[in-house]
Scaffold this active site. Sequence first.
Site, PDB file in Angstrom:
ATOM      1  N   HIS A  42       0.840  -1.194   0.000  1.00  0.00           N
ATOM      2  CA  HIS A  42       0.000   0.000   0.000  1.00  0.00           C
ATOM      3  C   HIS A  42       0.870   1.237   0.000  1.00  0.00           C
ATOM      4  O   HIS A  42       1.922   1.255   0.635  1.00  0.00           O
ATOM      5  CB  HIS A  42      -0.922   0.024   1.229  1.00  0.00           C
ATOM      6  CG  HIS A  42      -2.095   0.912   1.027  1.00  0.00           C
ATOM      7  ND1 HIS A  42      -2.045   2.267   1.228  1.00  0.00           N
ATOM      8  CD2 HIS A  42      -3.342   0.634   0.585  1.00  0.00           C
ATOM      9  CE1 HIS A  42      -3.219   2.782   0.931  1.00  0.00           C
ATOM     10  NE2 HIS A  42      -4.030   1.818   0.543  1.00  0.00           N
TER      11      HIS A  42
ATOM     12  N   ASP B  13      -8.043  -5.336  -0.484  1.00  0.00           N
ATOM     13  CA  ASP B  13      -8.503  -6.167  -1.597  1.00  0.00           C
ATOM     14  C   ASP B  13      -8.214  -7.659  -1.406  1.00  0.00           C
ATOM     15  O   ASP B  13      -8.840  -8.494  -2.055  1.00  0.00           O
ATOM     16  CB  ASP B  13      -7.847  -5.692  -2.911  1.00  0.00           C
ATOM     17  CG  ASP B  13      -8.368  -4.332  -3.325  1.00  0.00           C
ATOM     18  OD1 ASP B  13      -9.596  -4.176  -3.349  1.00  0.00           O
ATOM     19  OD2 ASP B  13      -7.553  -3.437  -3.598  1.00  0.00           O
TER      20      ASP B  13
HETATM   21  N1  CMC Z   1       3.974  -7.467  -4.749  1.00  0.00           N
HETATM   22  C1  CMC Z   1       5.320  -7.502  -4.847  1.00  0.00           C
HETATM   23  N2  CMC Z   1       6.098  -6.436  -4.599  1.00  0.00           N
HETATM   24  C2  CMC Z   1       5.478  -5.300  -4.251  1.00  0.00           C
HETATM   25  C3  CMC Z   1       4.092  -5.201  -4.130  1.00  0.00           C
HETATM   26  C4  CMC Z   1       3.328  -6.348  -4.383  1.00  0.00           C
HETATM   27  N3  CMC Z   1       2.010  -6.324  -4.287  1.00  0.00           N
HETATM   28  N4  CMC Z   1       3.755  -3.949  -3.745  1.00  0.00           N
HETATM   29  C5  CMC Z   1       4.902  -3.273  -3.654  1.00  0.00           C
HETATM   30  N5  CMC Z   1       5.946  -4.085  -3.953  1.00  0.00           N
HETATM   31  C6  CMC Z   1       7.337  -3.727  -3.963  1.00  0.00           C
HETATM   32  C7  CMC Z   1       7.676  -3.000  -5.238  1.00  0.00           C
HETATM   33  O1  CMC Z   1       8.054  -3.888  -6.261  1.00  0.00           O
HETATM   34  C8  CMC Z   1       8.790  -2.101  -4.804  1.00  0.00           C
HETATM   35  O2  CMC Z   1       9.943  -2.873  -4.677  1.00  0.00           O
HETATM   36  P1  CMC Z   1      11.375  -2.265  -5.059  1.00  0.00           P
HETATM   37  O3  CMC Z   1      11.566  -1.109  -4.133  1.00  0.00           O
HETATM   38  O4  CMC Z   1      12.293  -3.409  -4.851  1.00  0.00           O
HETATM   39  O5  CMC Z   1      11.254  -1.841  -6.509  1.00  0.00           O
HETATM   40  C9  CMC Z   1       8.366  -1.700  -3.388  1.00  0.00           C
HETATM   41  O6  CMC Z   1       7.561  -2.773  -2.911  1.00  0.00           O
HETATM   42  C10 CMC Z   1       7.578  -0.401  -3.351  1.00  0.00           C
HETATM   43  O7  CMC Z   1       6.445  -0.566  -4.194  1.00  0.00           O
HETATM   44  P2  CMC Z   1       5.795   0.530  -5.115  1.00  0.00           P
HETATM   45  O8  CMC Z   1       5.117  -0.142  -6.258  1.00  0.00           O
HETATM   46  O9  CMC Z   1       6.787   1.606  -5.414  1.00  0.00           O
HETATM   47  O10 CMC Z   1       4.734   1.119  -4.116  1.00  0.00           O
HETATM   48  P3  CMC Z   1       3.603   2.137  -4.492  1.00  0.00           P
HETATM   49  O11 CMC Z   1       3.330   2.911  -3.276  1.00  0.00           O
HETATM   50  O12 CMC Z   1       3.920   2.870  -5.736  1.00  0.00           O
HETATM   51  O13 CMC Z   1       2.399   1.162  -4.869  1.00  0.00           O
HETATM   52  C11 CMC Z   1       0.609  -0.317  -4.684  1.00  0.00           C
HETATM   53  C12 CMC Z   1       1.401   0.793  -3.986  1.00  0.00           C
HETATM   54  C13 CMC Z   1      -0.629  -0.605  -3.844  1.00  0.00           C
HETATM   55  C14 CMC Z   1       0.178   0.150  -6.066  1.00  0.00           C
HETATM   56  C15 CMC Z   1       1.497  -1.573  -4.792  1.00  0.00           C
HETATM   57  O14 CMC Z   1       1.792  -2.047  -3.503  1.00  0.00           O
HETATM   58  C16 CMC Z   1       0.861  -2.660  -5.634  1.00  0.00           C
HETATM   59  O15 CMC Z   1       0.973  -2.633  -6.854  1.00  0.00           O
HETATM   60  N6  CMC Z   1       0.141  -3.638  -5.004  1.00  0.00           N
HETATM   61  C17 CMC Z   1      -0.563  -4.642  -5.758  1.00  0.00           C
HETATM   62  C18 CMC Z   1      -1.879  -4.094  -6.274  1.00  0.00           C
HETATM   63  C19 CMC Z   1      -2.880  -3.905  -5.163  1.00  0.00           C
HETATM   64  O16 CMC Z   1      -3.071  -4.766  -4.331  1.00  0.00           O
HETATM   65  N7  CMC Z   1      -3.559  -2.759  -5.187  1.00  0.00           N
HETATM   66  C20 CMC Z   1      -4.578  -2.426  -4.199  1.00  0.00           C
HETATM   67  C21 CMC Z   1      -4.163  -1.267  -3.360  1.00  0.00           C
HETATM   68  S1  CMC Z   1      -5.069  -1.027  -1.845  1.00  0.00           S
HETATM   69  C22 CMC Z   1      -6.715  -0.745  -2.164  1.00  0.00           C
HETATM   70  C23 CMC Z   1      -7.074  -0.068  -3.401  1.00  0.00           C
HETATM   71  O17 CMC Z   1      -6.664   1.049  -3.654  1.00  0.00           O
HETATM   72  O18 CMC Z   1      -7.832  -0.662  -4.147  1.00  0.00           O
END
Ligand code: CMC
Length: 370
Positions: A256, A307
């Site tokens: 998140h 989710d």
């Molecule tokens: N699986 C694997 N690695 C992850 C995940 C994940 N779900 N989420 C974050 N990471 C890793 C990411 O690869 C990155 O690693 P590194 O620093 O080595 O490159 C690090 O954690 C930081 O992640 P980020 O993508 O820069 O984080 P963000 O704040 O931009 O993204 C997020 C937040 C929710 C989009 C992301 O965690 C994600 O894509 N999660 C999966 C999709 C998901 O479940 N979305 C629902 C969000 S909550 C409710 C909603 O809004 O619907």
Amino acid sequence: MTATKGLEGIVATTSSISSIIDGVLTYRGINIDELAEKASFEEVAYLLWFGKLPNATELAQLQQQLGEAAAVPGAVIDQLKLFPKDANSMAVLRSAVSALALYDAEANEMSKEANIRKAIRLQAQIPTVIAAYARIREGQEPVAPKADVSVAENFLYMLTGQTPERIAVEALDKALVLHADHELNASTFAARVTVATLSDIYSGVTSAIGALKGPLHGGANEAVMAMLEEVGTMENVEGYVARKLENKEKLMGFGHRVYKNGDPRAKHLQVMSKELGKITGNLNWYEMSVKIEELVTGQKGLKPNVDFYSASVYTSLGIPRDLFTPIFAISRASGWTAHILEQYDNNRLIRPRAEYTGPASAAYVPISQR
Ligand code: CMC
């Protein structure tokens, strides 16, 4: 000017609707844990729109208004019948909400009273549109909404044509409470950006639906179920998670932007997932989810978000996978419209800047010389 990728940490507006402070989520200052246990979705919608919990008369009045507004214009049902039967259900919802504006005589009326009336109508009609399309694509006639039941009960009733079990209504109602608002999430921000141009509430909600559809936001709940189905059985969990982590692929339903120590809504959905699994006699989805969580949290430190357990909860309620994100929209419609009303109350055009990374000075080359 230096850009912040994804606007992380940028405070883009003030709002008194919901807060996330030190990992604690509140709606109008009331902890989500307490609302999840005690409040109905209609009470929460009232709280978000009007800034206070309703008394018994106010709640009854809102329930009546929602019930009376739940039927959608026949012309919109006719359009749903013309859409492809295999369309993406969020794309259908996006188009249908846009179409609803065409049949609302107040669509472009900008008084506060008219906008509140439209917020209530949108809240009432979004579930009807989703349930109607779900039936139409199966070759069934839509079921007309009831005027005197809750949003959760009406949705399940319109989907199946049967009076739903009390436990199913309670579970969906709690899921709606948990998803209703979430500070400046992507879809809410999209809604606020749209209406800050003084565009109408239907345009704001249509923008929001488009943003919610994506798998990094609301689309994640459907993607979680796709993952559980792909994994299939407990024996496959370890290999699946290992492969995903090794390939640096995202595991849906984890991580998140704001919560780094866990999403406070996830635990409520986990409990529901287990309880519903016991009732349906199928704990497979729940148990696989728990195992995936153990591995992902253990190996990567990522915690499940709202989710993750929603997927097994909705599956236990017999809801098809592609309606999970539309259900998120049913709930978040309350938050979107509350934010739209707040934006109108204290509006200024939202127009940030971009850090330019293109060439500093380029010559125009006539087309004959390119
Ligand atoms: N699986 C694997 N690695 C992850 C995940 C994940 N779900 N989420 C974050 N990471 C890793 C990411 O690869 C990155 O690693 P590194 O620093 O080595 O490159 C690090 O954690 C930081 O992640 P980020 O993508 O820069 O984080 P963000 O704040 O931009 O993204 C997020 C937040 C929710 C989009 C992301 O965690 C994600 O894509 N999660 C999966 C999709 C998901 O479940 N979305 C629902 C969000 S909550 C409710 C909603 O809004 O619907």
